[in-house]
Motif scaffolding. Structure first.
Motif, mmCIF file in Angstrom:
data_model
loop_
_atom_site.group_PDB
_atom_site.id
_atom_site.type_symbol
_atom_site.label_atom_id
_atom_site.label_comp_id
_atom_site.label_asym_id
_atom_site.label_seq_id
_atom_site.Cartn_x
_atom_site.Cartn_y
_atom_site.Cartn_z
ATOM 1 N N TYR A 59 1.023 -1.181 -0.080
ATOM 2 C CA TYR A 59 0.102 -0.071 -0.007
ATOM 3 C C TYR A 59 0.779 1.398 0.029
ATOM 4 O O TYR A 59 0.413 2.265 -0.001
ATOM 5 C CB TYR A 59 -1.090 0.079 1.296
ATOM 6 C CG TYR A 59 -2.191 -1.044 0.852
ATOM 7 C CD1 TYR A 59 -2.062 -2.184 1.005
ATOM 8 C CD2 TYR A 59 -3.244 -0.480 0.437
ATOM 9 C CE1 TYR A 59 -3.067 -3.279 1.053
ATOM 10 C CE2 TYR A 59 -4.504 -1.389 0.323
ATOM 11 C CZ TYR A 59 -4.236 -2.568 0.425
ATOM 12 O OH TYR A 59 -5.415 -3.496 0.301
ATOM 13 N N GLY A 117 -14.074 -4.552 -3.779
ATOM 14 C CA GLY A 117 -12.255 -4.569 -3.702
ATOM 15 C C GLY A 117 -11.768 -3.317 -4.214
ATOM 16 O O GLY A 117 -10.376 -3.435 -4.318
ATOM 17 N N ARG A 118 -12.590 -2.293 -4.274
ATOM 18 C CA ARG A 118 -11.958 -1.135 -4.703
ATOM 19 C C ARG A 118 -11.752 0.032 -3.943
ATOM 20 O O ARG A 118 -12.583 0.084 -2.861
ATOM 21 C CB ARG A 118 -13.151 -0.600 -5.847
ATOM 22 C CG ARG A 118 -12.387 0.397 -6.975
ATOM 23 C CD ARG A 118 -13.265 0.773 -7.783
ATOM 24 N NE ARG A 118 -13.598 -0.563 -8.815
ATOM 25 C CZ ARG A 118 -13.076 -0.637 -9.965
ATOM 26 N NH1 ARG A 118 -12.104 0.179 -10.391
ATOM 27 N NH2 ARG A 118 -13.260 -1.749 -10.541
ATOM 28 N N ILE A 119 -10.749 0.691 -3.900
ATOM 29 C CA ILE A 119 -10.431 1.701 -2.760
ATOM 30 C C ILE A 119 -11.288 2.970 -3.055
ATOM 31 O O ILE A 119 -11.290 3.522 -4.071
ATOM 32 C CB ILE A 119 -9.004 2.192 -2.845
ATOM 33 C CG1 ILE A 119 -7.996 0.812 -2.359
ATOM 34 C CG2 ILE A 119 -8.764 3.396 -2.038
ATOM 35 C CD1 ILE A 119 -6.757 1.449 -2.666
ATOM 36 N N VAL A 172 1.445 4.101 -4.047
ATOM 37 C CA VAL A 172 1.364 2.683 -5.010
ATOM 38 C C VAL A 172 -0.093 2.584 -5.055
ATOM 39 O O VAL A 172 -0.517 2.050 -5.820
ATOM 40 C CB VAL A 172 1.855 1.499 -3.896
ATOM 41 C CG1 VAL A 172 1.584 0.209 -4.689
ATOM 42 C CG2 VAL A 172 3.345 1.935 -3.756
ATOM 43 N N VAL A 173 -1.055 3.082 -4.034
ATOM 44 C CA VAL A 173 -2.447 2.592 -4.293
ATOM 45 C C VAL A 173 -3.089 4.226 -4.317
ATOM 46 O O VAL A 173 -2.508 5.222 -3.981
ATOM 47 C CB VAL A 173 -2.940 1.906 -3.100
ATOM 48 C CG1 VAL A 173 -2.511 0.681 -2.995
ATOM 49 C CG2 VAL A 173 -2.781 2.993 -1.960
ATOM 50 N N ALA A 174 -4.365 4.199 -4.865
ATOM 51 C CA ALA A 174 -4.978 5.536 -5.065
ATOM 52 C C ALA A 174 -6.414 5.190 -5.139
ATOM 53 O O ALA A 174 -7.036 3.858 -5.337
ATOM 54 C CB ALA A 174 -4.616 6.042 -6.506
ATOM 55 N N VAL A 175 -7.455 6.001 -4.619
ATOM 56 C CA VAL A 175 -8.727 5.903 -4.769
ATOM 57 C C VAL A 175 -9.289 5.678 -6.281
ATOM 58 O O VAL A 175 -8.701 6.240 -7.173
ATOM 59 C CB VAL A 175 -9.257 7.322 -4.263
ATOM 60 C CG1 VAL A 175 -10.856 7.062 -4.710
ATOM 61 C CG2 VAL A 175 -9.204 7.585 -2.885
ATOM 62 N N GLY A 176 -10.106 4.339 -6.394
ATOM 63 C CA GLY A 176 -10.437 4.162 -7.472
ATOM 64 C C GLY A 176 -9.860 2.738 -8.187
ATOM 65 O O GLY A 176 -10.456 2.132 -9.062
ATOM 66 N N ARG A 177 -8.787 2.667 -7.487
ATOM 67 C CA ARG A 177 -7.872 1.235 -7.936
ATOM 68 C C ARG A 177 -8.293 0.325 -6.900
ATOM 69 O O ARG A 177 -8.892 0.418 -5.886
ATOM 70 C CB ARG A 177 -6.357 1.790 -7.861
ATOM 71 C CG ARG A 177 -5.905 2.497 -8.857
ATOM 72 C CD ARG A 177 -4.680 2.130 -9.451
ATOM 73 N NE ARG A 177 -3.868 3.684 -9.783
ATOM 74 C CZ ARG A 177 -2.801 3.569 -9.068
ATOM 75 N NH1 ARG A 177 -2.077 2.719 -8.517
ATOM 76 N NH2 ARG A 177 -2.250 5.118 -9.366
ATOM 77 N N ASP A 178 -8.050 -1.162 -7.430
ATOM 78 C CA ASP A 178 -8.134 -2.299 -6.491
ATOM 79 C C ASP A 178 -7.311 -2.145 -5.426
ATOM 80 O O ASP A 178 -5.841 -1.870 -5.739
ATOM 81 C CB ASP A 178 -7.906 -3.351 -7.574
ATOM 82 C CG ASP A 178 -9.232 -3.684 -8.364
ATOM 83 O OD1 ASP A 178 -10.238 -3.180 -8.130
ATOM 84 O OD2 ASP A 178 -8.837 -4.422 -9.665
ATOM 85 N N ALA A 179 -7.713 -2.571 -4.094
ATOM 86 C CA ALA A 179 -6.859 -2.866 -3.039
ATOM 87 C C ALA A 179 -5.859 -3.976 -3.245
ATOM 88 O O ALA A 179 -6.573 -5.013 -3.436
ATOM 89 C CB ALA A 179 -7.835 -2.824 -1.963
ATOM 90 N N PRO A 180 -4.808 -3.833 -3.256
ATOM 91 C CA PRO A 180 -4.000 -4.806 -3.237
ATOM 92 C C PRO A 180 -4.266 -6.050 -2.142
ATOM 93 O O PRO A 180 -4.625 -5.645 -1.119
ATOM 94 C CB PRO A 180 -2.684 -4.467 -2.784
ATOM 95 C CG PRO A 180 -2.520 -3.025 -2.951
ATOM 96 C CD PRO A 180 -3.782 -2.694 -2.790
ATOM 97 N N ASP A 181 -4.218 -7.297 -2.389
ATOM 98 C CA ASP A 181 -4.738 -8.428 -1.587
ATOM 99 C C ASP A 181 -3.316 -8.790 -0.747
ATOM 100 O O ASP A 181 -2.404 -8.599 -0.976
ATOM 101 C CB ASP A 181 -5.296 -9.634 -2.333
ATOM 102 C CG ASP A 181 -5.707 -10.715 -1.353
ATOM 103 O OD1 ASP A 181 -6.199 -10.251 -0.448
ATOM 104 O OD2 ASP A 181 -5.907 -11.773 -1.736
#
Lengths: 111, 135
Positions: free
Chosen positions: A57, A82-84, B95-104
């Motif tokens: 993350y 599963g989307r932020i 690495v992550v952002a709103v709208g993207r899939d959350a890494p498992d």
């Protein structure tokens, strides 16, 4: 770890929708256990001692005073697909989300 | 003591009291989330305390106005720099952002049982709370 207390209402809202809170830190398992017991938390606290999820993350932070890798304090809300949908990363050590603001975000998502 | 001197001393003591209250109350009220994060009333007190101390010194330069002013400046500058400068954190690595899939991920919980994020997919929303730990 004060941010973990006061999230009871948030956990209830998420649970009622089939979800949950998941807390994560780079602590050893025994510290994870201690945090969970001491604060009587109604959700899981995960032990990410190798910082795998924390790095995934992008929250890895080398803490200079103790010379160790820890997580930046952050809240990340994920929808049922599963989307932020919302995230907040602390910019100062003392930055913490107010549990009421977190609850508002969760309720916005559930509406 | 002249009236002007007495007035200057009054400004000096009030300034010192404000600076001290601003800094000390922050640590006493650290459990209140918006105080902890924003420190707004404390910042106002610290800046006002500093201003009062300066006014006292401008009005009359005495041991009391200079001494209280120095102490007031140490308290206010110390408080403001620790809250706004020393405690700053770097930005996340984007690495992550709103709208993207959350890494498992799959990690052990407090009981040693493995919890996988994707086991909630299709079931319900999840709030991840990353905290620093260790203290």
């Amino acid at each position: 770890m004060a941010e973990l207390r006061g999230l009871g209402d948030v956990q209830r809202a998420l649970e009622s929708a089939g979800g949950t809170i998941i807390a994560i830190a780079a602590d050893e398992l025994k510290d994870t256990k201690r945090v969970h017991e001491k604060n009587k938390l109604p959700f899981d606290v995960l032990c990410d001692v190798r910082l795998t999820a924390i790095a995934a993350y992008g929250l890895k932070h080398h803490e200079p005073f103790h010379d160790m890798d820890v997580s930046l304090p952050a809240n990340i809300l994920i929808d049922r697909n599963g989307r932020i949908v919302w995230m907040h990363v602390a910019r100062r050590v003392q930055d913490r989300m107010d549990p009421n603001d977190v609850l508002r975000r969760v309720n916005d998502l559930l509406r | 003591m002249t009236n002007a001197r007495r007035a200057a001393h009054r400004w000096a003591w009030i300034g010192l009291a404000m600076s001290a209250t601003g800094g000390i109350s922050y640590f006493l009220l650290i459990g209140v989330p918006w105080i902890r994060s924003e420190a707004l009333p404390n910042t106002i007190l610290a800046v006002a305390g500093l201003t009062f101390s300066l006014i006292a010194i401008v009005r009359k330069r005495t041991w009391i106005t200079l001494g209280a002013g120095t102490l007031s400046a140490l308290l206010s500058v110390g408080f403001l720099s620790s809250v706004f400068v020393l405690m700053r954190l770097p930005a996340d690595q984007h690495v992550v952002a709103v709208g993207r899939d959350a890494p498992d991920f799959a990690l052990p919980n407090q009981l040693g049982r493995t919890i996988q994020l994707s086991s909630y997919k299709g079931k319900g929303p999840v709030l991840l709370v990353f905290y620093r730990g260790h203290w």
